[in-house]
Design an enzyme around this catalytic site. Sequence first.
Site, PDB file in Angstrom:
ATOM      1  N   GLY A  24      16.907  20.800  -4.515  1.00 22.49           N
ATOM      2  CA  GLY A  24      16.611  20.146  -3.242  1.00 22.49           C
ATOM      3  C   GLY A  24      15.212  19.574  -3.166  1.00 22.49           C
ATOM      4  O   GLY A  24      14.499  19.483  -4.175  1.00 22.49           O
ATOM      5  N   LYS A  82       2.502  22.417  -5.170  1.00 20.99           N
ATOM      6  CA  LYS A  82       1.643  23.565  -5.519  1.00 20.99           C
ATOM      7  C   LYS A  82       1.030  23.393  -6.895  1.00 20.99           C
ATOM      8  O   LYS A  82      -0.092  23.844  -7.156  1.00 20.99           O
ATOM      9  CB  LYS A  82       2.425  24.880  -5.447  1.00 20.99           C
ATOM     10  CG  LYS A  82       2.947  25.244  -4.080  1.00 20.99           C
ATOM     11  CD  LYS A  82       1.919  25.086  -2.999  1.00 20.99           C
ATOM     12  CE  LYS A  82       2.524  24.756  -1.665  1.00 20.99           C
ATOM     13  NZ  LYS A  82       3.004  23.389  -1.470  1.00 20.99           N
ATOM     14  N   ALA A 108      -1.377  15.242  10.084  1.00 27.07           N
ATOM     15  CA  ALA A 108      -2.212  16.282   9.471  1.00 27.07           C
ATOM     16  C   ALA A 108      -1.560  17.647   9.575  1.00 27.07           C
ATOM     17  O   ALA A 108      -2.218  18.672   9.734  1.00 27.07           O
ATOM     18  CB  ALA A 108      -3.598  16.288  10.099  1.00 27.07           C
ATOM     19  N   ILE A 151       1.921  19.166   5.134  1.00 30.84           N
ATOM     20  CA  ILE A 151       2.095  18.208   4.034  1.00 30.84           C
ATOM     21  C   ILE A 151       0.922  17.228   3.983  1.00 30.84           C
ATOM     22  O   ILE A 151       0.326  16.995   2.924  1.00 30.84           O
ATOM     23  CB  ILE A 151       3.445  17.467   4.162  1.00 30.84           C
ATOM     24  CG1 ILE A 151       4.596  18.474   3.974  1.00 30.84           C
ATOM     25  CG2 ILE A 151       3.552  16.334   3.149  1.00 30.84           C
ATOM     26  CD1 ILE A 151       5.985  17.893   4.173  1.00 30.84           C
ATOM     27  N   GLU A 179      -4.368  12.232  12.729  1.00 29.85           N
ATOM     28  CA  GLU A 179      -3.440  13.102  13.459  1.00 29.85           C
ATOM     29  C   GLU A 179      -3.416  12.681  14.931  1.00 29.85           C
ATOM     30  O   GLU A 179      -4.452  12.532  15.556  1.00 29.85           O
ATOM     31  CB  GLU A 179      -3.888  14.560  13.303  1.00 29.85           C
ATOM     32  CG  GLU A 179      -3.166  15.566  14.182  1.00 29.85           C
ATOM     33  CD  GLU A 179      -1.655  15.586  13.989  1.00 29.85           C
ATOM     34  OE1 GLU A 179      -1.189  15.653  12.837  1.00 29.85           O
ATOM     35  OE2 GLU A 179      -0.914  15.488  15.005  1.00 29.85           O
ATOM     36  N   ILE A 194       4.843  12.472   8.642  1.00 26.16           N
ATOM     37  CA  ILE A 194       5.074  12.512  10.094  1.00 26.16           C
ATOM     38  C   ILE A 194       6.377  13.227  10.438  1.00 26.16           C
ATOM     39  O   ILE A 194       7.044  12.903  11.414  1.00 26.16           O
ATOM     40  CB  ILE A 194       5.096  11.074  10.657  1.00 26.16           C
ATOM     41  CG1 ILE A 194       6.063  10.203   9.841  1.00 26.16           C
ATOM     42  CG2 ILE A 194       3.698  10.480  10.654  1.00 26.16           C
ATOM     43  CD1 ILE A 194       6.282   8.813  10.412  1.00 26.16           C
ATOM     44  N   HIS A 223      -9.518  48.946  -2.062  1.00 26.21           N
ATOM     45  CA  HIS A 223     -10.868  48.403  -2.046  1.00 26.21           C
ATOM     46  C   HIS A 223     -11.286  48.090  -3.459  1.00 26.21           C
ATOM     47  O   HIS A 223     -11.081  48.917  -4.338  1.00 26.21           O
ATOM     48  CB  HIS A 223     -11.830  49.418  -1.438  1.00 26.21           C
ATOM     49  CG  HIS A 223     -13.244  48.939  -1.390  1.00 26.21           C
ATOM     50  ND1 HIS A 223     -13.683  48.019  -0.464  1.00 26.21           N
ATOM     51  CD2 HIS A 223     -14.311  49.225  -2.178  1.00 26.21           C
ATOM     52  CE1 HIS A 223     -14.970  47.770  -0.675  1.00 26.21           C
ATOM     53  NE2 HIS A 223     -15.371  48.496  -1.705  1.00 26.21           N
TER      54      HIS A 223
END
Lengths: 465, 465
Positions: free
Chosen positions: B42, B53, B183, B186, B205, B271, B444
């Site tokens: 897809g 990515k 904005a 994506i 935006e 958009i 930690h």
Amino acid sequence: MSSSTKYDLVVIGGGPAGYAAAIRAGQLGKKVACVEQERPGGTCLNWGCIPSKALLKSAEFYNKLKHSEDLGITVKGVDYDFSKIIGRSRDVADTMAKGIGFLFKKNKVDHVIGTGTVSVPGMVEITDGKDKGKILAAEKILIATGCKPRRLPDLDVDGERVMTSRQALAMKKQPKSVVIVGAGAIGAEFAYFLNAFGTKVTLVEMLDQVLPVEDHEAAAVVEKSFKKDGIDCRTSTAVENIKVNPKSVKMDLVKDGKKESITAESILLAIGVVANTENLLSPRVKLKLDRGYISVDDNYESSVKGIYAAGDIIGPPWLAHVATYEAIQAVNGMFGEGKPQRVTDFPGCTYCLPQVASIGKTEKKLKEEGVDFKVGKFPFQASGKAVASNQSEGFVKLLVDKKYGEILGAHIVGADATEMIAEYGLGMKLEATAEEIHNTIHAHPTMSEAMMEAAAAVFGEAIHI
Amino acid sequence: MSSSTKYDLVVIGGGPAGYAAAIRAGQLGKKVACVEQERPGGTCLNWGCIPSKALLKSAEFYNKLKHSEDLGITVKGVDYDFSKIIGRSRDVADTMAKGIGFLFKKNKVDHVIGTGTVSVPGMVEITDGKDKGKILAAEKILIATGCKPRRLPDLDVDGERVMTSRQALAMKKQPKSVVIVGAGAIGAEFAYFLNAFGTKVTLVEMLDQVLPVEDHEAAAVVEKSFKKDGIDCRTSTAVENIKVNPKSVKMDLVKDGKKESITAESILLAIGVVANTENLLSPRVKLKLDRGYISVDDNYESSVKGIYAAGDIIGPPWLAHVATYEAIQAVNGMFGEGKPQRVTDFPGCTYCLPQVASIGKTEKKLKEEGVDFKVGKFPFQASGKAVASNQSEGFVKLLVDKKYGEILGAHIVGADATEMIAEYGLGMKLEATAEEIHNTIHAHPTMSEAMMEAAAAVFGEAIHI
């Protein structure tokens, strides 16, 4: 502070247990002093967890530069400045230590500088250091003096030929070769760091795997990666006959009765820790000890009323986050803020690459205990995020109770493992089942989806394997 | 496959909803076909989450090279090969798509190639593509055709001057300048990617912040970082009068009624999306729609019995992980594997640097709803791991119910945010309270300690601030 000042709490030791205890008591409006020989932060912040992570960040980046072409990026003339790398890690420790100093002020914690000795219950005398001679009256005392690196008898730690982690964190010169004795988290991290920058590293471990407390499959991934990177890993091997020469250290590596002589520029001892109890108690104060560690009850109170202890000084697992937790629990308990909790499950992390993080029991341990358990395993190779990020080494392995699906142990090896373990930590705290983790929507694409897929794999329902 | 084959399930669409549904049905031993025009995976796997990515990984690394001296490392002659970067991201998509192909075989899913049209309930005809003419009889049908990028009327997407994310992921040439319209995640990710490699980016935006669905403070951190990196961020700004010339695109940016003309080499439309319903249903099949999306009941069944739908095609939030979850729930439900769950809480992630990850409601939303809530916030500047890793930008913000401390929303901005959110996701699933997270031992030093400290901060009990 007038001589008539009486503290609600005097904490001896300013590490992750001590400083957290002092700050927590301050939050509760208590009059509190923290006695520490050096600046606050303890081994962890000054000579352990924190500066080592700075070094590892440089090493990780330097190693990644070797593979930058994978990402379509070319670099020429790569170089490093070892003293700058060490310097940055010292700067990071300085920054964080200043932060604790600021938090002491904010929470009205008196920082008393020197060696704190419990003269009698209710009284701490400063027997050495800047504030020597001061006597602090205390309603309650919390001992949080922690541990220091174990040394070998008849082997002087000179900081150049022979080091523990403390000296190694402030190395003036990068050794051309080093034998690291002990392949636990500290040994493995130094091996990764020094090897990244070209030191010839021999990593020696008495037990039969690197990272001996970790899951055997996770440890195998690290060992394979270390070997590929050029680290000479020697498991089931003892170090004997160490001889320190002016420019080198010579020793025997003994495996299966066979001796091999080896010479390196330095030897780094990463063979565990011993309790800091020197000058801690006057002869009048006798606390029950167990193998050198202070014995405490469920409220972190020692065998002497009003004297509490928390952190590494009460024994394993010698982890900063466990120490902090215990200390806060102890303080909450002593000032009526609920029943203190003792530690049950806690994560353990190793920050080399691939990282290792775990919580709960290993497969081996569960088998030894005869527990009926199921395994769910998901390899990062099947993770879109891992592949896209060029970091598909490793796996997530979840061990759950066969009947109810409750988490018994979890083992992650790979990039981001040390961050990902937090979810399973919360899961164990809340007694979550594998099914609940499987049914929690995890963001796509993330490495953490592997946590969900491993839970699904317990039932044969993982989608991507 | 003979013409008499009847499938238990025919899935139309091979994305994160469709392929997961088909694999899940295969796991349940069902006879299942997955109809997909292209290879499986897809938009997400082929033209979205996964390849983006890979690009971001290159961008992040390239940006870090600019600061390598911070880590004591010097590099000279840094360069990049744009086509290699794009090429690697295509390779990653190829690898993962092959993986889905393998999983289809393993789970005995028939991959039918072409456009699936529901002729009548119980029948899917392949009306275009390689398997055109095939007719699949199906006990049940699951529609998972997803969405595609929204375009603007009268603006041809030519892939060079005018792009959507799909074309941008396979750019042949890096544009010298680009206007990105929108904005959201994506748009922000492409802005970060292209800017890293020196494209002059204007990010426009309509709403009053970048990442409009995210917490305003988290968005502000991203906007500040973007601006520092040289991205021209324009919020509350509309794009009008777009004119495509042979070598450039000219348009007006309109803010507060003021027009500014701007020219760039390309325009990238980010958009939103529109439902993929073209040729999906024959005129004989009338499903109830809601604003173009298929309406489903609690079992993911549409208004026509036996026809189910899941994923982006049933409407927002248009997230791959939500789509996968819905699809698996739908399949479980239709084959008697428990009552399907509808989605309540889900994480949302943006993978630029600093990353943003969130779950539940924003502060603004809670205020609008008049909910009584408390805030716990912890800045990464106070995190030892963040400072040691040279990544102390950002914070963790936890919003909890005032009475019971239940998590209502969580917002993380900073490095590793997208991995860290998993813990709060499990927390929300299990209805954990801030107190329970505060009392969970976190390793930690990790970034995730900030999750615990933010929970502690709700009660004023954070140690490190």
